[in-house]
Design a protein around this motif. Structure first.
Motif, PDB file in Angstrom:
ATOM      1  N   PRO A 114       0.543  -1.408   0.065  1.00  0.00           N
ATOM      2  CA  PRO A 114      -0.310  -0.296   0.403  1.00  0.00           C
ATOM      3  C   PRO A 114       0.651   1.465   0.490  1.00  0.00           C
ATOM      4  O   PRO A 114       0.343   2.216  -0.172  1.00  0.00           O
ATOM      5  CB  PRO A 114      -1.065  -0.255   1.043  1.00  0.00           C
ATOM      6  CG  PRO A 114      -0.911  -1.277   1.293  1.00  0.00           C
ATOM      7  CD  PRO A 114       0.485  -2.514   1.029  1.00  0.00           C
ATOM      8  N   ARG A 115       1.729   1.339   0.326  1.00  0.00           N
ATOM      9  CA  ARG A 115       2.911   2.104   0.552  1.00  0.00           C
ATOM     10  C   ARG A 115       3.996   2.769  -1.235  1.00  0.00           C
ATOM     11  O   ARG A 115       4.867   3.487  -0.681  1.00  0.00           O
ATOM     12  CB  ARG A 115       3.696   2.529   1.843  1.00  0.00           C
ATOM     13  CG  ARG A 115       3.453   2.728   3.140  1.00  0.00           C
ATOM     14  CD  ARG A 115       3.534   2.023   3.959  1.00  0.00           C
ATOM     15  NE  ARG A 115       3.901   0.202   4.219  1.00  0.00           N
ATOM     16  CZ  ARG A 115       5.006   0.343   5.105  1.00  0.00           C
ATOM     17  NH1 ARG A 115       5.397   0.475   6.092  1.00  0.00           N
ATOM     18  NH2 ARG A 115       5.099  -1.267   5.020  1.00  0.00           N
ATOM     19  N   GLY A 116       3.859   2.098  -1.228  1.00  0.00           N
ATOM     20  CA  GLY A 116       4.263   1.381  -2.717  1.00  0.00           C
ATOM     21  C   GLY A 116       3.850   2.109  -4.109  1.00  0.00           C
ATOM     22  O   GLY A 116       3.226   3.181  -4.356  1.00  0.00           O
ATOM     23  N   LYS A 117       5.090   2.278  -4.763  1.00  0.00           N
ATOM     24  CA  LYS A 117       4.611   3.297  -6.180  1.00  0.00           C
ATOM     25  C   LYS A 117       3.623   2.728  -6.844  1.00  0.00           C
ATOM     26  O   LYS A 117       2.360   3.574  -7.247  1.00  0.00           O
ATOM     27  CB  LYS A 117       5.893   3.483  -6.593  1.00  0.00           C
ATOM     28  CG  LYS A 117       5.853   5.017  -8.049  1.00  0.00           C
ATOM     29  CD  LYS A 117       7.571   4.599  -8.952  1.00  0.00           C
ATOM     30  CE  LYS A 117       6.718   5.661  -9.828  1.00  0.00           C
ATOM     31  NZ  LYS A 117       8.326   6.758 -10.806  1.00  0.00           N
ATOM     32  N   GLY A 118       3.713   1.521  -7.178  1.00  0.00           N
ATOM     33  CA  GLY A 118       3.143   0.488  -7.955  1.00  0.00           C
ATOM     34  C   GLY A 118       0.964   1.092  -7.853  1.00  0.00           C
ATOM     35  O   GLY A 118       0.760   1.157  -8.104  1.00  0.00           O
ATOM     36  N   PHE A 119       1.227   0.998  -6.159  1.00  0.00           N
ATOM     37  CA  PHE A 119      -0.017   0.235  -5.854  1.00  0.00           C
ATOM     38  C   PHE A 119      -0.592   1.954  -5.957  1.00  0.00           C
ATOM     39  O   PHE A 119      -1.666   2.263  -6.643  1.00  0.00           O
ATOM     40  CB  PHE A 119      -0.163   0.196  -4.145  1.00  0.00           C
ATOM     41  CG  PHE A 119      -1.746   0.931  -3.063  1.00  0.00           C
ATOM     42  CD1 PHE A 119      -2.496  -0.860  -3.877  1.00  0.00           C
ATOM     43  CD2 PHE A 119      -2.008   0.977  -2.783  1.00  0.00           C
ATOM     44  CE1 PHE A 119      -3.767  -0.155  -3.229  1.00  0.00           C
ATOM     45  CE2 PHE A 119      -3.023   1.441  -2.216  1.00  0.00           C
ATOM     46  CZ  PHE A 119      -4.014   0.364  -2.431  1.00  0.00           C
ATOM     47  N   ARG A 120       0.060   3.682  -5.742  1.00  0.00           N
ATOM     48  CA  ARG A 120      -0.270   4.659  -5.482  1.00  0.00           C
ATOM     49  C   ARG A 120      -1.274   4.652  -7.026  1.00  0.00           C
ATOM     50  O   ARG A 120      -1.056   6.033  -7.155  1.00  0.00           O
ATOM     51  CB  ARG A 120       0.895   5.498  -5.013  1.00  0.00           C
ATOM     52  CG  ARG A 120       1.600   5.546  -3.487  1.00  0.00           C
ATOM     53  CD  ARG A 120       1.941   6.821  -3.271  1.00  0.00           C
ATOM     54  NE  ARG A 120       3.313   6.951  -3.761  1.00  0.00           N
ATOM     55  CZ  ARG A 120       3.988   6.626  -3.277  1.00  0.00           C
ATOM     56  NH1 ARG A 120       3.915   5.680  -2.182  1.00  0.00           N
ATOM     57  NH2 ARG A 120       5.268   6.410  -4.402  1.00  0.00           N
ATOM     58  N   SER A 121      -0.571   4.499  -7.706  1.00  0.00           N
ATOM     59  CA  SER A 121       0.031   4.978  -9.102  1.00  0.00           C
ATOM     60  C   SER A 121      -1.244   4.677  -9.399  1.00  0.00           C
ATOM     61  O   SER A 121      -2.581   4.948  -9.854  1.00  0.00           O
ATOM     62  CB  SER A 121       0.653   4.414 -10.280  1.00  0.00           C
ATOM     63  OG  SER A 121       0.685   4.205 -11.828  1.00  0.00           O
ATOM     64  N   LEU A 122      -1.739   2.950  -8.947  1.00  0.00           N
ATOM     65  CA  LEU A 122      -3.360   2.279  -9.269  1.00  0.00           C
ATOM     66  C   LEU A 122      -4.210   2.509  -9.224  1.00  0.00           C
ATOM     67  O   LEU A 122      -5.395   3.200  -8.847  1.00  0.00           O
ATOM     68  CB  LEU A 122      -2.672   1.163  -9.000  1.00  0.00           C
ATOM     69  CG  LEU A 122      -4.340   0.052  -9.050  1.00  0.00           C
ATOM     70  CD1 LEU A 122      -4.798  -0.524 -10.331  1.00  0.00           C
ATOM     71  CD2 LEU A 122      -3.994  -1.255  -7.861  1.00  0.00           C
ATOM     72  N   CYS A 123      -4.089   3.560  -8.256  1.00  0.00           N
ATOM     73  CA  CYS A 123      -4.898   4.529  -6.899  1.00  0.00           C
ATOM     74  C   CYS A 123      -5.749   6.195  -7.677  1.00  0.00           C
ATOM     75  O   CYS A 123      -7.339   5.700  -7.486  1.00  0.00           O
ATOM     76  CB  CYS A 123      -4.801   4.627  -5.482  1.00  0.00           C
ATOM     77  SG  CYS A 123      -4.846   2.943  -4.247  1.00  0.00           S
ATOM     78  N   TRP A 124      -4.770   6.294  -8.286  1.00  0.00           N
ATOM     79  CA  TRP A 124      -4.722   6.983  -8.756  1.00  0.00           C
ATOM     80  C   TRP A 124      -5.526   7.113 -10.102  1.00  0.00           C
ATOM     81  O   TRP A 124      -6.407   7.757 -10.369  1.00  0.00           O
ATOM     82  CB  TRP A 124      -3.436   7.853  -9.344  1.00  0.00           C
ATOM     83  CG  TRP A 124      -3.161   8.841  -8.481  1.00  0.00           C
ATOM     84  CD1 TRP A 124      -1.499   9.152  -7.204  1.00  0.00           C
ATOM     85  CD2 TRP A 124      -3.619  10.324  -7.623  1.00  0.00           C
ATOM     86  NE1 TRP A 124      -1.897   9.289  -6.322  1.00  0.00           N
ATOM     87  CE2 TRP A 124      -2.640  10.835  -6.675  1.00  0.00           C
ATOM     88  CE3 TRP A 124      -4.427  10.357  -7.648  1.00  0.00           C
ATOM     89  CZ2 TRP A 124      -2.890  11.200  -5.455  1.00  0.00           C
ATOM     90  CZ3 TRP A 124      -4.605  12.372  -7.388  1.00  0.00           C
ATOM     91  CH2 TRP A 124      -3.914  12.172  -6.155  1.00  0.00           C
ATOM     92  N   ILE A 125      -5.142   6.268 -10.641  1.00  0.00           N
ATOM     93  CA  ILE A 125      -6.140   5.535 -11.754  1.00  0.00           C
ATOM     94  C   ILE A 125      -7.078   5.675 -12.043  1.00  0.00           C
ATOM     95  O   ILE A 125      -8.426   5.696 -12.260  1.00  0.00           O
ATOM     96  CB  ILE A 125      -5.125   4.843 -12.847  1.00  0.00           C
ATOM     97  CG1 ILE A 125      -4.246   5.545 -13.509  1.00  0.00           C
ATOM     98  CG2 ILE A 125      -6.223   4.580 -14.225  1.00  0.00           C
ATOM     99  CD1 ILE A 125      -3.116   3.810 -13.981  1.00  0.00           C
ATOM    100  N   ALA A 126      -7.827   4.900 -10.552  1.00  0.00           N
ATOM    101  CA  ALA A 126      -8.938   3.692 -10.459  1.00  0.00           C
ATOM    102  C   ALA A 126      -9.481   5.621  -9.837  1.00  0.00           C
ATOM    103  O   ALA A 126     -10.694   5.753 -10.154  1.00  0.00           O
ATOM    104  CB  ALA A 126      -9.289   3.569  -9.271  1.00  0.00           C
ATOM    105  N   LEU A 127      -9.074   6.850  -9.176  1.00  0.00           N
ATOM    106  CA  LEU A 127      -9.966   7.864  -8.725  1.00  0.00           C
ATOM    107  C   LEU A 127     -10.075   8.819 -10.035  1.00  0.00           C
ATOM    108  O   LEU A 127     -11.529   9.408  -9.920  1.00  0.00           O
ATOM    109  CB  LEU A 127      -8.690   8.802  -8.194  1.00  0.00           C
ATOM    110  CG  LEU A 127      -9.293  10.062  -6.748  1.00  0.00           C
ATOM    111  CD1 LEU A 127     -10.851   9.717  -6.719  1.00  0.00           C
ATOM    112  CD2 LEU A 127      -8.503  10.436  -6.503  1.00  0.00           C
ATOM    113  N   GLY A 128      -9.248   8.984 -10.833  1.00  0.00           N
ATOM    114  CA  GLY A 128      -9.451   9.487 -12.219  1.00  0.00           C
ATOM    115  C   GLY A 128     -10.801   8.761 -12.648  1.00  0.00           C
ATOM    116  O   GLY A 128     -12.003   9.445 -13.596  1.00  0.00           O
ATOM    117  N   TRP A 129     -11.119   7.483 -12.806  1.00  0.00           N
ATOM    118  CA  TRP A 129     -11.860   7.197 -13.556  1.00  0.00           C
ATOM    119  C   TRP A 129     -13.452   7.742 -12.602  1.00  0.00           C
ATOM    120  O   TRP A 129     -14.199   7.921 -13.885  1.00  0.00           O
ATOM    121  CB  TRP A 129     -11.419   5.671 -13.560  1.00  0.00           C
ATOM    122  CG  TRP A 129     -12.020   4.897 -14.119  1.00  0.00           C
ATOM    123  CD1 TRP A 129     -13.836   4.863 -15.384  1.00  0.00           C
ATOM    124  CD2 TRP A 129     -12.276   3.050 -14.400  1.00  0.00           C
ATOM    125  NE1 TRP A 129     -14.491   4.225 -15.224  1.00  0.00           N
ATOM    126  CE2 TRP A 129     -13.698   2.657 -15.489  1.00  0.00           C
ATOM    127  CE3 TRP A 129     -11.788   1.984 -14.214  1.00  0.00           C
ATOM    128  CZ2 TRP A 129     -13.354   1.809 -15.924  1.00  0.00           C
ATOM    129  CZ3 TRP A 129     -11.551   1.144 -14.874  1.00  0.00           C
ATOM    130  CH2 TRP A 129     -12.593   0.375 -14.925  1.00  0.00           C
TER     131      TRP A 129
END
Length: 238
Positions: A114-129
Protein backbone atom coordinates in the motif's frame (compact mmCIF):
# COMPACT_ATOMS: atom_id res chain seq x y z
CA UNK A 1 -47.56 9.20 -38.16
CA UNK A 2 -45.55 6.40 -36.61
CA UNK A 3 -47.23 4.37 -33.88
CA UNK A 4 -45.97 4.39 -30.31
CA UNK A 5 -43.34 1.85 -29.39
CA UNK A 6 -44.93 -1.25 -27.87
CA UNK A 7 -43.35 -4.35 -26.35
CA UNK A 8 -44.80 -7.84 -26.00
CA UNK A 9 -45.48 -8.83 -22.40
CA UNK A 10 -42.95 -11.67 -22.55
CA UNK A 11 -40.15 -9.44 -23.84
CA UNK A 12 -40.87 -6.72 -21.29
CA UNK A 13 -40.81 -9.20 -18.41
CA UNK A 14 -37.63 -10.82 -19.71
CA UNK A 15 -35.83 -7.48 -19.42
CA UNK A 16 -37.34 -6.77 -16.01
CA UNK A 17 -36.32 -10.19 -14.71
CA UNK A 18 -32.75 -9.75 -16.00
CA UNK A 19 -32.46 -6.32 -14.35
CA UNK A 20 -33.87 -7.66 -11.07
CA UNK A 21 -31.41 -10.54 -11.20
CA UNK A 22 -28.48 -8.18 -11.74
CA UNK A 23 -29.49 -5.98 -8.79
CA UNK A 24 -30.15 -8.94 -6.51
CA UNK A 25 -26.85 -10.66 -7.26
CA UNK A 26 -24.92 -7.41 -6.71
CA UNK A 27 -26.56 -6.93 -3.32
CA UNK A 28 -26.05 -10.57 -2.32
CA UNK A 29 -22.39 -10.53 -3.33
CA UNK A 30 -21.72 -7.25 -1.52
CA UNK A 31 -23.46 -8.46 1.66
CA UNK A 32 -21.63 -11.80 1.55
CA UNK A 33 -18.30 -9.99 1.32
CA UNK A 34 -19.14 -7.82 4.32
CA UNK A 35 -20.49 -10.74 6.36
CA UNK A 36 -17.34 -12.77 5.67
CA UNK A 37 -15.13 -10.10 7.23
CA UNK A 38 -15.37 -11.94 10.54
CA UNK A 39 -13.87 -15.16 9.15
CA UNK A 40 -11.00 -13.88 7.00
CA UNK A 41 -7.51 -12.78 7.93
CA UNK A 42 -6.79 -9.16 8.64
CA UNK A 43 -4.75 -8.74 5.47
CA UNK A 44 -7.81 -9.23 3.24
CA UNK A 45 -10.46 -7.50 5.35
CA UNK A 46 -9.99 -4.03 3.90
CA UNK A 47 -10.17 -5.05 0.19
CA UNK A 48 -13.15 -7.26 0.96
CA UNK A 49 -14.93 -4.45 2.81
CA UNK A 50 -14.22 -1.90 0.07
CA UNK A 51 -15.46 -4.29 -2.59
CA UNK A 52 -18.64 -4.95 -0.61
CA UNK A 53 -19.33 -1.23 -0.30
CA UNK A 54 -18.61 -0.73 -4.02
CA UNK A 55 -21.03 -3.48 -5.02
CA UNK A 56 -23.78 -2.17 -2.76
CA UNK A 57 -23.30 1.32 -4.18
CA UNK A 58 -23.36 -0.03 -7.72
CA UNK A 59 -26.50 -2.01 -6.89
CA UNK A 60 -28.20 1.20 -5.73
CA UNK A 61 -27.63 2.89 -9.07
CA UNK A 62 -28.45 -0.32 -10.94
CA UNK A 63 -31.78 -0.45 -9.12
CA UNK A 64 -32.58 2.96 -10.61
CA UNK A 65 -32.15 1.42 -14.05
CA UNK A 66 -34.70 -1.24 -13.12
CA UNK A 67 -37.14 1.32 -11.67
CA UNK A 68 -36.79 3.53 -14.75
CA UNK A 69 -37.55 0.55 -16.98
CA UNK A 70 -40.75 -0.13 -15.05
CA UNK A 71 -41.77 3.54 -15.24
CA UNK A 72 -41.03 3.80 -18.96
CA UNK A 73 -43.76 1.34 -19.95
CA UNK A 74 -47.30 0.57 -18.88
CA UNK A 75 -49.55 -2.35 -19.65
CA UNK A 76 -52.12 -1.59 -22.34
CA UNK A 77 -54.13 -4.65 -23.28
CA UNK A 78 -51.83 -7.41 -24.51
CA UNK A 79 -48.63 -5.33 -24.71
CA UNK A 80 -46.64 -2.61 -22.96
CA UNK A 81 -46.52 0.89 -24.43
CA UNK A 82 -44.23 3.80 -23.63
CA UNK A 83 -45.25 6.31 -20.97
CA UNK A 84 -42.81 9.08 -21.81
CA UNK A 85 -40.45 8.46 -18.88
CA UNK A 86 -36.78 8.16 -19.83
CA UNK A 87 -34.61 5.12 -19.22
CA UNK A 88 -31.81 5.67 -16.68
CA UNK A 89 -28.77 4.76 -18.74
CA UNK A 90 -26.62 7.26 -16.83
CA UNK A 91 -27.18 5.31 -13.60
CA UNK A 92 -25.55 2.24 -15.13
CA UNK A 93 -22.56 4.36 -16.16
CA UNK A 94 -22.23 5.67 -12.60
CA UNK A 95 -22.51 2.12 -11.21
CA UNK A 96 -19.63 1.01 -13.40
CA UNK A 97 -17.56 4.10 -12.60
CA UNK A 98 -17.92 3.38 -8.89
CA UNK A 99 -17.65 -0.39 -8.94
CA UNK A 100 -14.98 -1.31 -11.47
CA UNK A 101 -12.18 1.06 -10.37
CA UNK A 102 -12.62 0.09 -6.72
CA UNK A 103 -12.62 -3.61 -7.53
CA UNK A 104 -9.35 -3.13 -9.41
CA UNK A 105 -7.93 -1.38 -6.33
CA UNK A 106 -9.16 -4.21 -4.09
CA UNK A 107 -7.35 -6.82 -6.16
CA UNK A 108 -4.29 -4.58 -6.20
CA UNK A 109 -4.27 -4.62 -2.38
CA UNK A 110 -3.69 -8.37 -2.50
CA UNK A 111 -0.49 -8.00 -4.53
CA UNK A 112 1.03 -4.59 -3.88
CA UNK A 113 2.52 -2.75 -0.94
CA UNK A 114 0.00 0.00 0.00
CA UNK A 115 2.95 2.36 0.47
CA UNK A 116 4.57 1.46 -2.84
CA UNK A 117 4.61 3.49 -6.05
CA UNK A 118 2.73 0.84 -8.02
CA UNK A 119 -0.24 0.85 -5.67
CA UNK A 120 -0.38 4.65 -5.54
CA UNK A 121 -0.36 4.76 -9.34
CA UNK A 122 -3.24 2.27 -9.49
CA UNK A 123 -5.22 4.34 -6.97
CA UNK A 124 -4.73 7.56 -8.96
CA UNK A 125 -5.89 5.84 -12.15
CA UNK A 126 -8.93 4.44 -10.38
CA UNK A 127 -9.75 7.81 -8.81
CA UNK A 128 -9.57 9.62 -12.14
CA UNK A 129 -11.78 6.97 -13.71
CA UNK A 130 -14.34 7.13 -10.89
CA UNK A 131 -14.59 10.94 -10.90
CA UNK A 132 -14.49 11.66 -14.63
CA UNK A 133 -15.84 8.39 -16.05
CA UNK A 134 -19.54 9.28 -15.59
CA UNK A 135 -19.04 12.45 -17.65
CA UNK A 136 -16.59 11.34 -20.35
CA UNK A 137 -16.80 7.88 -21.93
CA UNK A 138 -13.25 8.20 -23.28
CA UNK A 139 -11.95 8.66 -19.72
CA UNK A 140 -13.63 5.41 -18.64
CA UNK A 141 -12.08 3.63 -21.61
CA UNK A 142 -8.60 5.03 -20.90
CA UNK A 143 -8.93 4.25 -17.19
CA UNK A 144 -9.92 0.66 -17.92
CA UNK A 145 -7.05 0.15 -20.37
CA UNK A 146 -4.52 1.61 -17.91
CA UNK A 147 -5.82 -0.65 -15.12
CA UNK A 148 -5.53 -3.67 -17.41
CA UNK A 149 -1.97 -2.78 -18.37
CA UNK A 150 -1.15 -2.23 -14.70
CA UNK A 151 -2.55 -5.63 -13.77
CA UNK A 152 -0.68 -7.37 -16.55
CA UNK A 153 2.56 -6.15 -14.98
CA UNK A 154 1.38 -7.04 -11.46
CA UNK A 155 0.48 -10.61 -12.39
CA UNK A 156 3.78 -11.12 -14.21
CA UNK A 157 5.72 -9.92 -11.16
CA UNK A 158 3.64 -11.86 -8.62
CA UNK A 159 5.62 -13.95 -6.16
CA UNK A 160 5.39 -17.72 -5.74
CA UNK A 161 3.12 -17.48 -2.70
CA UNK A 162 0.66 -15.45 -4.82
CA UNK A 163 0.38 -17.97 -7.63
CA UNK A 164 -2.81 -19.48 -6.20
CA UNK A 165 -4.44 -16.05 -6.13
CA UNK A 166 -3.11 -15.27 -9.60
CA UNK A 167 -5.47 -17.78 -11.25
CA UNK A 168 -8.65 -16.34 -9.72
CA UNK A 169 -7.47 -12.79 -10.45
CA UNK A 170 -7.09 -13.66 -14.12
CA UNK A 171 -10.66 -14.95 -14.12
CA UNK A 172 -11.92 -11.71 -12.56
CA UNK A 173 -9.96 -9.44 -14.88
CA UNK A 174 -11.00 -11.46 -17.95
CA UNK A 175 -14.66 -11.25 -16.90
CA UNK A 176 -14.41 -7.47 -16.43
CA UNK A 177 -12.67 -7.11 -19.81
CA UNK A 178 -15.36 -9.15 -21.57
CA UNK A 179 -18.18 -7.14 -19.98
CA UNK A 180 -16.48 -3.84 -20.77
CA UNK A 181 -15.68 -4.85 -24.36
CA UNK A 182 -19.24 -5.95 -25.16
CA UNK A 183 -20.63 -2.79 -23.54
CA UNK A 184 -18.33 -0.60 -25.63
CA UNK A 185 -19.46 -2.40 -28.78
CA UNK A 186 -23.03 -1.63 -27.77
CA UNK A 187 -22.28 2.07 -27.28
CA UNK A 188 -20.65 2.15 -30.72
CA UNK A 189 -23.69 0.38 -32.25
CA UNK A 190 -21.51 -2.49 -33.45
CA UNK A 191 -23.59 -5.29 -31.92
CA UNK A 192 -26.08 -7.03 -34.26
CA UNK A 193 -29.11 -6.55 -32.00
CA UNK A 194 -31.81 -6.52 -34.67
CA UNK A 195 -33.53 -4.15 -37.06
CA UNK A 196 -36.73 -2.97 -35.37
CA UNK A 197 -36.66 -0.48 -32.47
CA UNK A 198 -38.43 -2.80 -30.02
CA UNK A 199 -36.09 -5.75 -30.69
CA UNK A 200 -33.00 -3.54 -30.40
CA UNK A 201 -34.24 -2.08 -27.12
CA UNK A 202 -35.05 -5.46 -25.57
CA UNK A 203 -31.80 -7.11 -26.62
CA UNK A 204 -29.63 -4.15 -25.66
CA UNK A 205 -31.08 -3.99 -22.14
CA UNK A 206 -30.59 -7.72 -21.62
CA UNK A 207 -27.03 -7.57 -22.96
CA UNK A 208 -26.21 -4.59 -20.72
CA UNK A 209 -27.60 -6.39 -17.67
CA UNK A 210 -25.54 -9.50 -18.46
CA UNK A 211 -22.46 -7.30 -18.86
CA UNK A 212 -23.20 -5.88 -15.40
CA UNK A 213 -22.96 -9.41 -14.03
CA UNK A 214 -19.68 -10.03 -15.85
CA UNK A 215 -18.10 -6.73 -14.85
CA UNK A 216 -19.27 -6.47 -11.22
CA UNK A 217 -20.76 -9.68 -9.80
CA UNK A 218 -18.26 -12.22 -11.16
CA UNK A 219 -15.18 -10.25 -9.95
CA UNK A 220 -16.88 -9.76 -6.57
CA UNK A 221 -17.48 -13.49 -6.19
CA UNK A 222 -13.93 -14.27 -7.33
CA UNK A 223 -12.51 -11.76 -4.83
CA UNK A 224 -14.51 -13.41 -2.04
CA UNK A 225 -13.29 -16.86 -3.05
CA UNK A 226 -9.70 -15.60 -3.16
CA UNK A 227 -10.00 -13.97 0.26
CA UNK A 228 -11.36 -17.19 1.77
CA UNK A 229 -8.57 -19.15 0.07
CA UNK A 230 -5.91 -16.85 1.51
CA UNK A 231 -7.53 -17.10 4.96
CA UNK A 232 -7.54 -20.90 4.73
CA UNK A 233 -3.83 -20.96 3.93
CA UNK A 234 -3.01 -18.37 6.60
CA UNK A 235 -5.36 -18.83 9.56
CA UNK A 236 -6.55 -15.64 11.22
CA UNK A 237 -4.44 -14.33 14.05
CA UNK A 238 -6.42 -12.99 16.99
Amino acid sequence: MESLLTLPIGDYRAVELTLRLAVTLMVMTGLLQILCLSVVTRTVRLPLALSGVALLGAAWFESNVWVAWRDAFELAGTSYCVTGHLLAGEDRIIAWSLGLPLIFVCFGMLYLDPRGKGFRSLCWIALGWAVLGPFFQIVALIGFVLCMVHFRRILKASSENQQGMRAVTIIAVTSMALGFFVTELGYLHLLPLGKSADVILIRSEIVHALCDLLALVVPGVVLLIGALKISGENPKVA
